[in-house]
Design an enzyme around this catalytic site. Structure first.
Site, PDB file in Angstrom:
ATOM      1  N   GLU A   1       0.828  -1.203   0.000  1.00 42.90           N
ATOM      2  CA  GLU A   1       0.000   0.000   0.000  1.00 42.90           C
ATOM      3  C   GLU A   1       0.865   1.257   0.000  1.00 42.90           C
ATOM      4  O   GLU A   1       2.016   1.237   0.442  1.00 42.90           O
ATOM      5  CB  GLU A   1      -0.955   0.023   1.190  1.00 42.90           C
ATOM      6  CG  GLU A   1      -0.261   0.128   2.541  1.00 42.90           C
ATOM      7  CD  GLU A   1      -1.252   0.305   3.684  1.00 42.90           C
ATOM      8  OE1 GLU A   1      -2.288   0.964   3.474  1.00 42.90           O
ATOM      9  OE2 GLU A   1      -0.972  -0.207   4.788  1.00 42.90           O
TER      10      GLU A   1
ATOM     11  N   CYS B   1      22.905   7.152  32.426  1.00 39.94           N
ATOM     12  CA  CYS B   1      23.124   7.734  31.094  1.00 39.94           C
ATOM     13  C   CYS B   1      22.243   7.122  30.012  1.00 39.94           C
ATOM     14  O   CYS B   1      22.201   7.629  28.897  1.00 39.94           O
ATOM     15  CB  CYS B   1      24.590   7.592  30.686  1.00 39.94           C
ATOM     16  SG  CYS B   1      25.084   5.883  30.379  1.00 39.94           S
TER      17      CYS B   1
END
Length: 669
Positions: A203, A593
């Site tokens: 599509e 982090c």
């Protein structure tokens, strides 16, 4: 049907349990308009009853029902004054959304008809006119229109499909073939819109506004010519929908399937008339759960009713969700044509019969790594984050990721790290494997520095470590466990609600010590205990390993590592450590982090811990130096006051002592 389970409700009426069993398989797709939905629902119920899939569906259904009950309670609590206020909010939002309506663009959505099945029929013409599905007894990828008449559809287990249609023919998937034909269709799409948006292999969305103007033709003619071109190039048929925006164009392409088209004029009245009777499930983004909630809580069945119940939607949903529902009620959708689109990730996954066979799982992993590498190299992509997706035999979904120090794209590199991620989960019975690579080198969002990379600030402040402090030689021997409450959370997208690991498993508990660090997770508090004699590896609700020094005590992926240091020996140092404790979220993600390293990356995790420890030392050294400097200055001021009566020579000596010798910066006293 023989063996059909029926019950009486006491009033003589027959209760059919399958009627309350909500599954995706009974959803109407193109070609399923005349299907006996109750028969399909009954077969699905009876074929899956008692299975792990059934149990998982029951758990999800119970959760949805609880959510519906809660929403009903909130609805009942809304007063007329509340509803009047929210109606004003809704009316204001409707006016703003209406002002954004754009009827100047013409969007065309192309959807290939039963794409995989059509490609297989093209390769083997003997399948034409026979009920056929692509997939296996485990799972179907798609079914042709002959099979859909029996209720067979994509995402349905093959054994249920065979029960619905005994004559069903199974054809194995061949994605190389599907990719080939998909590329042929995309070459056709580029003639009409070079910047078309590919929704999937079968599509695409095309902005044909300029083509209509240049050729001075109507959108209906463009759709016809495009569909004819696709058939000439591939031998496959497709359906098309034309509308003022992408949302409506997709709905329109499904109306006259297969091999048809539907045109919605660029006129507001035409759009509102089209939306008025459109079932909400036809809208992309509204699945079976949202449909069930909207129907059972608010009585919303059509898109037009979204506007009628706008006050309730604004009262009980977030602004973004309410705006989406109101936009659906107005028939609004995206009309912009993005010229530059940065891909955030690329992935592949495959479903198969549940297995614990490590050899077979490895084979599947090799195939996925090769396909993923091919796709990445085709688009010139290299990524740092690799994610492994698993669906277990009990339909639990797990995702595990690792963020690497370098960018990768080769199948060898992908496979090497994927094997480590999979090995950490074994033994396990799996029915789906998937790999995804993200954080690409061309993505601005991912252009972050390496978490372990030193910055210029780190380099400058490094000198602080060499300066004098009250606990200079003992610093490295202490476990930096904060007394402060550490606010940590788990990303719910990384695991399903069905956690596969008992968070209170005794095997993960640490020894009771003298120092505790409260860890907040959602609304509950868990205390991570740390021993005064050593650091222990712990696991509480997905958190593991408190950062101590460069070594750890306890079992770590089969490797015994001991630390002979005495932790928290210096109370003065411990009182200074008020920063966040390093924990591995879900055993993978660093809480400080964000870098992701699985437990099997032993050396990398130790190096990462060393980095954060060194960073911690720098901060503590710097904090102590500043404190000592302030104390020294304070004492110096007092000395100046008390020594005003002394000789000028003594004052000069005192002044000279304020200067720091050059070697003070390089030699630790």
């Amino acid at each position: 049907m023989e063996g059909t389970e029926t019950k009486s409700d006491g009033n003589g009426d027959v209760v059919r349990p399958w009627q309350s069993y909500h599954t995706v398989y009974t959803t109407a797709k193109a070609g399923m308009e005349g299907v006996d939905k109750e028969k399909v629902q009954r077969v699905v119920y009876e074929m899956s009853k008692g299975s792990k899939y059934f149990q998982n569906e029951e758990r999800k259904d119970a959760y949805i029902k609880q959510k519906i009950d809660n929403l009903r309670i909130h609805c009942a609590k809304l007063t007329q004054a509340d509803l009047s206020n929210y109606q004003k909010v809704a009316d204001s939002r409707i006016v703003e959304l209406e002002a954004s309506r754009d009827l100047s663009r013409i969007w065309l959505h192309v959807d290939m008809d039963a794409f995989y099945a059509a490609v297989e029929t093209l390769s083997n013409p003997t399948l034409k006119g026979k009920p056929m599905a692509v997939g296996s007894m485990s799972m179907l990828s798609t079914a042709n229109y002959e099979a859909r008449k029996f209720g067979v559809r994509a995402a349905m287990p093959g054994f249920i499909a065979r029960k619905l249609c005994p004559e069903l023919i199974f054809v194995p998937t061949d994605f190389k073939k599907y990719n080939y034909y998909s590329d042929l269709t995309r070459k056709v799409f580029q003639r009409y819109d070079p910047n078309f948006i590919a929704g999937s292999l079968d599509e695409a969305y095309l902005d044909v506004t300029e083509v209509c103007k240049e050729r001075n033709v109507k959108s209906e003619e463009i759709a016809q010519v495009l569909r004819a071109s696709v058939y000439e190039e591939t031998g496959l048929t497709c359906s098309a929908g034309v509308a003022p925006n992408r949302l409506l164009a997709k709905v329109c392409s499904d109306i006259n399937k297969p091999n048809g088209q539907y045109i919605l004029p660029n006129d507001r009245m035409a759009v509102m008339t089209f939306i008025s009777s459109l079932p909400i499930r036809k809208i992309g983004g509204i699945g079976k759960v949202t449909e069930q909630i909207l129907k059972e809580v608010f009585g919303i069945n059509t898109c037009e009713q979204m506007l009628e119940k706008s006050s309730y939607l604004c009262a009980l949903f977030s602004q973004s969700s309410a705006d989406f529902f109101l936009s659906v009620g107005l028939g609004l959708g995206q009309t912009d044509s993005p010229q530059v689109r940065f891909r955030k990730s690329i992935s592949n996954e495959r479903t198969f019969s549940a297995t614990e066979d490590e050899v077979l799982l490895h084979k599947r992993l090799v195939e996925l790594a090769e396909m993923l590498s091919t796709d990445m190299q085709k688009e010139g992509l290299c990524g740092r984050t690799l994610t492994l997706k698993l669906k277990t035999a009990s339909f639990e979904v797990r995702t595990r990721a690792v963020t690497l120090q370098k960018y990768i794209s080769s199948s060898e590199d992908i496979l090497k790290h994927a094997q480590k991620l999979l090995k950490a989960e074994l033994p396990i019975s799996v029915r789906l494997l998937g790999l995804r690579v993200s954080q690409f080198n061309g993505d601005k969002c991912s252009a972050m520095s390496d978490p372990t990379q030193k910055t210029i600030t780190n380099f400058i402040t490094l000198g602080d470590i060499n300066r004098n402090c009250s606990y200079s030689s003992d610093v490295a021997d202490h476990n930096f466990v904060s007394n402060a409450e550490t606010d940590l959370s788990i990303d719910s997208r990384q695991t399903s609600q069905l956690d596969w690991r008992d968070p209170f498993d005794d095997n993960h508990s640490s020894d009771v010590g003298y120092q505790s660090c409260p860890v907040w997770q959602n609304d509950c508090v868990e205390e991570v205990q740390t021993s005064s004699n050593g650091a222990t590896s712990s696991n509480y609700i997905g958190f593991t390993e408190v950062l101590g020094s460069t070594s750890f005590q306890g079992q770590f992926e089969g490797v015994n590592v001991k630390n002979s240091s005495n932790f928290l020996e210096d109370e003065g140092l411990n009182s200074c450590c008020q920063e966040k404790t390093m924990l591995w979220l879900n055993d993978y993600k660093c809480s400080l982090c964000g870098i992701e390293l699985p437990p099997s990356f032993v050396e990398e995790r130790l190096e990462h811990s060393d980095f954060h420890l060194a960073e911690k030392l720098q901060k503590e050294e710097s904090r102590t130096r500043i404190h000592q400097t302030s104390v020294t200055q304070s004492r110096g001021q007092k000395d100046v006051i008390t020594r005003q009566s002394k000789s000028k020579k003594q004052k000069l000596s005192q002044k000279e002592c304020r200067y720091t010798p050059i070697d003070y910066f390089f030699v630790k006293k």
